[in-house]
Design a protein around this motif. Structure first.
Motif, PDB file in Angstrom:
ATOM      1  N   LEU A 146       0.851  -1.194   0.000  1.00  0.00           N
ATOM      2  CA  LEU A 146       0.000   0.000   0.000  1.00  0.00           C
ATOM      3  C   LEU A 146       0.887   1.244   0.000  1.00  0.00           C
ATOM      4  O   LEU A 146       2.027   1.208   0.469  1.00  0.00           O
ATOM      5  CB  LEU A 146      -0.904   0.005   1.245  1.00  0.00           C
ATOM      6  N   PRO A 147       0.385   2.369  -0.509  1.00  0.00           N
ATOM      7  CA  PRO A 147       1.204   3.589  -0.532  1.00  0.00           C
ATOM      8  C   PRO A 147       1.643   4.008   0.867  1.00  0.00           C
ATOM      9  O   PRO A 147       0.898   3.833   1.839  1.00  0.00           O
ATOM     10  CB  PRO A 147       0.262   4.646  -1.134  1.00  0.00           C
ATOM     11  N   PHE A 148       2.835   4.559   0.955  1.00  0.00           N
ATOM     12  CA  PHE A 148       3.378   5.033   2.238  1.00  0.00           C
ATOM     13  C   PHE A 148       2.545   6.208   2.732  1.00  0.00           C
ATOM     14  O   PHE A 148       2.227   7.120   1.963  1.00  0.00           O
ATOM     15  CB  PHE A 148       4.846   5.441   2.044  1.00  0.00           C
ATOM     16  N   LEU A 149       2.162   6.181   4.003  1.00  0.00           N
ATOM     17  CA  LEU A 149       1.409   7.299   4.589  1.00  0.00           C
ATOM     18  C   LEU A 149       2.422   8.327   5.111  1.00  0.00           C
ATOM     19  O   LEU A 149       2.976   8.162   6.186  1.00  0.00           O
ATOM     20  CB  LEU A 149       0.514   6.795   5.735  1.00  0.00           C
ATOM     21  N   ASP A 150       2.654   9.377   4.319  1.00  0.00           N
ATOM     22  CA  ASP A 150       3.709  10.327   4.676  1.00  0.00           C
ATOM     23  C   ASP A 150       3.176  11.577   5.383  1.00  0.00           C
ATOM     24  O   ASP A 150       3.767  12.654   5.316  1.00  0.00           O
ATOM     25  CB  ASP A 150       4.516  10.721   3.427  1.00  0.00           C
ATOM     26  N   CYS A 151       2.008  11.439   6.026  1.00  0.00           N
ATOM     27  CA  CYS A 151       1.448  12.558   6.785  1.00  0.00           C
ATOM     28  C   CYS A 151       0.904  12.009   8.101  1.00  0.00           C
ATOM     29  O   CYS A 151       0.795  10.800   8.273  1.00  0.00           O
ATOM     30  CB  CYS A 151       0.314  13.225   6.005  1.00  0.00           C
ATOM     31  N   ARG A 152       0.576  12.898   9.021  1.00  0.00           N
ATOM     32  CA  ARG A 152      -0.006  12.446  10.289  1.00  0.00           C
ATOM     33  C   ARG A 152      -1.434  11.974  10.023  1.00  0.00           C
ATOM     34  O   ARG A 152      -2.219  12.693   9.401  1.00  0.00           O
ATOM     35  CB  ARG A 152       0.025  13.604  11.297  1.00  0.00           C
ATOM     36  N   CYS A 153      -1.740  10.774  10.491  1.00  0.00           N
ATOM     37  CA  CYS A 153      -3.053  10.186  10.195  1.00  0.00           C
ATOM     38  C   CYS A 153      -3.822   9.841  11.466  1.00  0.00           C
ATOM     39  O   CYS A 153      -3.237   9.590  12.517  1.00  0.00           O
ATOM     40  CB  CYS A 153      -2.889   8.919   9.352  1.00  0.00           C
ATOM     41  N   SER A 154      -5.130   9.834  11.340  1.00  0.00           N
ATOM     42  CA  SER A 154      -5.999   9.343  12.416  1.00  0.00           C
ATOM     43  C   SER A 154      -6.935   8.301  11.790  1.00  0.00           C
ATOM     44  O   SER A 154      -6.909   8.085  10.575  1.00  0.00           O
ATOM     45  CB  SER A 154      -6.801  10.491  13.027  1.00  0.00           C
TER      46      SER A 154
END
Length: 207
Positions: A146-154
Motif C-alpha cells: 500500500l502507498p506510504f502514509l507520509d502525513c499524520r493520520c488518524s
C-alpha cells in the motif's frame, strides 16, 4: 454423529462474537502496520495460531470495545451490512484508505437448526480459525504494497447499519466515504456458515 454436531454447534450469538473478535484483531493489525501509533504501544498476543498485535492505548481499547459490543448486538439481529475502518489525513481530513468488512448472513445447518429450534452452524471452529488466520496473514501481506502514509493520520470506524437501529449516545451519523482515484484489493473471506465476512481495502493512488 449427533454428539459431534452438538459439540461444534455455533449459535447466532457465537457467530457474531467470532466476527467481532476478528474485527478487533484486524483493526489493530492495520493500525499497527500502517504506523498510526508508536509500535511500543502495542502488545503481542497469540491468536489463530499466529502472533498478532493489540493496542494498549486506553482510548483505542475503549473505543473498540464500545464499537464491537454494539456491533455484536446488531450482527445477531442481522442489522449490519459492513464496518469501514477509515484512515484520514489529520491536516486535510481527506480519506486516504478504507478497509471494508462486509457482513453477509447465511442459513447455517438447516437440519440441526430445526432439531434445536434455533439457527445454528455445525462448522468446525478449527476450520473457521484457519480461514481467519489466512485472512490475517493476507492483511499483513497487502499492507506491504500500500502507498506510504507520509502525513499524520488518524482513524475512525463507520458501522453501516439498517435505518431502524437505535443509535447509541455519542454516536453520530456519518457521510459516505469517498476516496479520489481509488484502487481496490479484495482479500480472502471466511465463514461461520451463519455469517460470511469479506475484507476489501480501498486506497488512494499517489499522484
Amino acid at each position: 454423529m449427533s454428539q459431534q454436531q452438538t459439540k461444534n454447534c455455533i449459535t447466532l450469538r457465537g457467530s457474531a462474537q467470532i466476527l467481532c473478535e476478528y474485527l478487533k484483531f484486524a483493526i489493530n493489525s492495520v493500525l499497527f502496520q500502517r504506523g498510526l501509533y508508536p509500535p511500543e504501544t502495542f502488545k503481542a498476543e497469540q491468536q489463530y495460531g499466529i502472533t498478532l498485535l493489540l493496542s494498549e492505548d486506553p482510548l483505542i481499547k475503549d473505543f473498540l470495545t464500545n464499537l464491537l459490543t454494539q456491533s455484536e448486538e446488531w450482527i445477531v439481529n442481522k442489522k449490519v451490512d459492513k464496518l469501514s475502518l477509515i484512515i484520514l489525513n489529520v491536516a486535510t481530513k481527506e480519506v486516504l484508505e478504507c478497509w471494508d468488512f462486509k457482513v453477509q448472513y447465511e442459513d447455517g445447518d438447516v437440519a440441526l437448526s430445526k432439531e434445536k429450534n434455533e439457527t445454528v452452524s455445525s462448522k468446525d471452529l478449527k476450520k473457521i480459525k484457519q480461514e481467519i488466520r489466512d485472512v490475517m496473514l493476507q492483511i499483513a501481506a497487502t499492507i506491504s504494497y500500500l502507498p506510504f502514509l507520509d502525513c499524520r493520520c488518524s482513524f475512525d470506524v463507520l458501522v453501516h447499519a439498517k435505518p431502524d437501529c437505535d443509535i447509541p449516545e455519542k454516536w453520530a451519523e456519518a457521510k459516505p466515504v469517498e476516496i479520489t482515484n481509488a484502487q481496490n484489493v479484495q482479500l480472502k473471506s471466511f465463514s461461520t456458515s451463519l455469517n460470511k465476512m469479506e475484507t476489501i481495502v480501498s486506497y488512494k493512488l499517489t499522484d
